[in-house]
Design a protein around this motif. Structure first.
Motif, PDB file in Angstrom:
ATOM      1  N   LEU A  39       0.836  -1.212   0.000  1.00 59.45           N
ATOM      2  CA  LEU A  39       0.000   0.000   0.000  1.00 59.45           C
ATOM      3  C   LEU A  39       0.866   1.255   0.000  1.00 59.45           C
ATOM      4  O   LEU A  39       0.573   2.230  -0.704  1.00 59.45           O
ATOM      5  N   HIS A  45       0.860   3.970  -2.947  1.00 56.23           N
ATOM      6  CA  HIS A  45       0.483   5.337  -2.593  1.00 56.23           C
ATOM      7  C   HIS A  45       1.486   6.353  -3.128  1.00 56.23           C
ATOM      8  O   HIS A  45       1.125   7.427  -3.574  1.00 56.23           O
ATOM      9  N   ASN A 102      -8.768   2.184   0.787  1.00 55.58           N
ATOM     10  CA  ASN A 102      -7.713   3.187   0.826  1.00 55.58           C
ATOM     11  C   ASN A 102      -7.921   4.254  -0.245  1.00 55.58           C
ATOM     12  O   ASN A 102      -7.399   5.359  -0.130  1.00 55.58           O
ATOM     13  N   LYS A 160      -7.103   7.095   2.147  1.00 59.91           N
ATOM     14  CA  LYS A 160      -5.712   7.500   1.926  1.00 59.91           C
ATOM     15  C   LYS A 160      -4.814   7.223   3.141  1.00 59.91           C
ATOM     16  O   LYS A 160      -4.058   8.074   3.576  1.00 59.91           O
ATOM     17  N   TYR A 161      -4.928   6.017   3.687  1.00 55.26           N
ATOM     18  CA  TYR A 161      -4.017   5.629   4.760  1.00 55.26           C
ATOM     19  C   TYR A 161      -2.628   5.411   4.172  1.00 55.26           C
ATOM     20  O   TYR A 161      -2.495   4.842   3.097  1.00 55.26           O
TER      21      TYR A 161
END
Length: 200
Positions: free
Chosen positions: A19, A23, A153, A157-158
């Protein structure tokens, strides 16, 4: 349970790393605005999930464990039945050994030894098959959790979703960053939806 917890910790760590990569891979470094405060910079981008709760309350995991436990139980019963059958044959052979010719005795003994080896080989194969199935189910578990985290997510938006276990690598976790219930509810809802869909 401890082994499953360790496996899930590793899986969640890998999910977090992926992740994080997803991101940041397309973003170019930008100059941070001077007006941004330190609390805005932190935000709630790092959250955690209680792994023990995930393992005890995620319906997919519970169903998977029931299936595997049932197969283990069946295997133990099969082995016990085969073992008892062999013991009975050995006892019968010992009773009749005196009335047998030397050749009959050797042939029966060889047959019993082969049967014992067959049982051991069966146990080995069945245990390996069960281990492979367990690995496959753990991968499915990881994939379901990862896919769900990746999907949510897009909204949240972690930067990190950590796997927290008491006595694990994280010494303290602020309860306000605990997203266990939210993520667990979402996972269970998705799982129930998949289970209620008619199978083709």
């Amino acid at each position: 349970m401890k082994n499953a917890s360790l496996i899930l910790n590793v899986i969640l760590t890998i999910a977090v790393a992926v992740l994080y990569y997803l991101h940041f891979k397309d973003k170019q470094p930008e100059a941070a605005p001077a007006t941004k405060t330190s609390t805005e910079a932190k935000g709630k981008s790092i959250v955690y999930v209680n792994v023990d709760s995930l393992l005890t309350k995620y319906e997919y995991f519970k169903d998977t464990q029931k299936v595997l436990e049932s197969k283990r139980f069946q295997l133990e019963n099969d082995l016990a039945a085969k073992g008892r059958n062999l013991q009975n044959k050995v006892a019968f052979f010992q009773q009749r050994a005196a009335t047998m010719t030397q050749e009959q005795g050797r042939a029966t003994e060889a047959s019993l030894q082969k049967e014992q080896q067959d049982i051991l080989a069966y146990r080995e194969r069945a245990a390996q098959n069960l281990a492979v199935e367990e690995q496959s189910k753990n991968k499915e578990l990881y994939d379901q959790i990862y896919d769900y985290l990746k999907k949510i997510n897009a909204q949240n938006k972690y930067e990190f979703v950590l796997g927290y276990t008491k006595g694990g690598g994280i010494l303290f976790a602020d309860p306000s960053a605990d997203q266990t219930k939210t993520i667990l509810d979402g996972l269970n809802k998705e799982y129930q939806t998949k289970e209620t869909k008619p199978k083709k």
